[in-house]
Motif scaffolding. Structure first.
Motif: not given
Length: 358
Positions: A62-64, A79-82, A94-99, A119-125
């Motif tokens: 899930t992405r917030e 990002l929260k991965v479970t 884990v990483g995101d596909t970004l333009p 489960s765990g979370t990852r944060e980025y800007t």
């Protein structure tokens, strides 16, 4: 070669040697159970890969993040991965596909910071470099099989949308006036008179207020300094015409006439609304009017910026045709933002100057 890849190569070599050894011994000694052991070793990598595929299918992400942002401003993403099943995984990435237009400025470790195997979370800007509508995701999951033989990648989670509004250009001294921190600036009394300075009320004195605005009666009655507060009368309304014809865009990437036109439109609209004037935004694809003191002005302002964020030059209709169909009333200022040479548009402007006294 990475440490993970080197370890996988060593393990693969060990399994291969074990399979060959058992198979040769089984042939020489004619021992059926050694054949079975050799086949088991040969099947182990495939079984391990199948388990990794199954485990990856049990992960959800899930992405917030805010649904809207300003161009050039930071956007925090979480990002929260479970894992809903399977064996606990000791290490994942884990990483995101970004333009390309969304640049990661502050990136935490790809391994979730609080990962406990389930489960765990990852944060980025992120920093959006240009206005527009962008899609984030899906989330990329990197893990290995239980034996550590194969790096395994999967895409999990849904895509989310981020709408980036254009950021107006900053002005050194606003062309529409100089509203200061304390209501109206001192210099406005010299530059605007009469209906441009309207009485708003009396309030308590604050440091920085000009002493000549002290209201003597209120100060004497309350025992505290009070000053007269003024507000600026409405500025003249502005009509913004933005050309979104297909043949009106020149340049590449961020350096296009469309992007410059939208930036100018956002700047003019922001300054006019801040000064108290109304804005009418017209293009081939939409029309919108914003009046600062009518209805939900903040919501209308947001919608105007949202339209500019989503604007695309994809119309087959000429801007001159759109303006004539709009039947704009007389008066007011008009700004036409186009890069196309249109004789009909010049004719429209001449007619408006002649008959509408604009």
């Amino acid at each position: 070669m990475s440490r993970l890849g080197h370890a996988a190569s060593v393990k693969s070599l060990g399994l291969t040697i074990a399979f060959v050894f058992l198979f040769i011994v089984a042939m020489l000694l004619d021992l059926p159970y050694l054949y079975l052991m050799a086949v088991t070793i040969a099947v182990l990598p495939l079984a391990s890969y199948g388990l990794a595929w199954f485990f990856a299918s049990q992960y959800v992400a899930t992405r917030e993040h805010p649904t809207t942002a300003r161009e050039g401003r930071r956007v925090a993403v979480r990002l929260k991965v479970t894992a809903n099943g399977g064996l606990p995984q000791t290490a994942i990435r884990v990483g995101d596909t970004l333009p390309d237009s969304l640049v990661i400025q502050e990136e935490a470790q790809a391994l979730p910071a609080d990962w406990d195997g389930r489960s765990g979370t990852r944060e980025y800007t992120l920093i959006p470099e240009v206005r527009g509508v962008f899609t984030l995701g899906p989330t990329k999951l990197e893990m290995s099989d239980p034996l550590g033989l194969f790096p395994f990648e999967a895409e999990i989670g849904d895509q989310t949308e981020l709408v980036v509004h254009p950021t107006p250009l900053l002005s050194r001294g606003s062309i529409a006036g100089g509203a200061g921190v304390w209501g109206i600036r001192e210099r406005d009394g010299n530059t605007r008179r009469g209906e441009g300075m309207e009485f708003h009320g009396v309030r308590e004195y604050r440091p920085g207020d000009p002493l000549r605005r002290v209201h003597c009666r209120t100060s004497a009655r309350t025992g505290r300094l009070a000053v007269v507060e003024y507000e600026r009368a409405y500025q003249q309304n502005l009509i913004l015409a933005l050309d979104l014809a297909k043949n009106s865009v020149f340049g590449k990437g961020r350096e296009t006439t469309l992007e410059y036109g939208i930036k100018i439109a956002a700047t003019l609209a922001e300054r006019t609304l801040t000064a108290g004037g109304g804005v009418t935004l017209i293009s081939q694809n939409f029309r919108m009017e914003v009046q600062p003191r009518e209805g939900d002005s903040a919501g209308a302002h947001f919608k105007l910026m949202d339209l500019l964020a989503r604007a695309q030059a994809d119309s087959d209709i000429a801007l001159s045709e759109t303006l004539r169909a709009a039947r704009l009333g007389p008066g007011g200022r008009m700004a036409i933002l186009t890069s196309g040479a249109d004789d009909l548009l010049s004719g429209y402007l001449m007619d408006r100057l002649r008959y509408n006294d604009t």
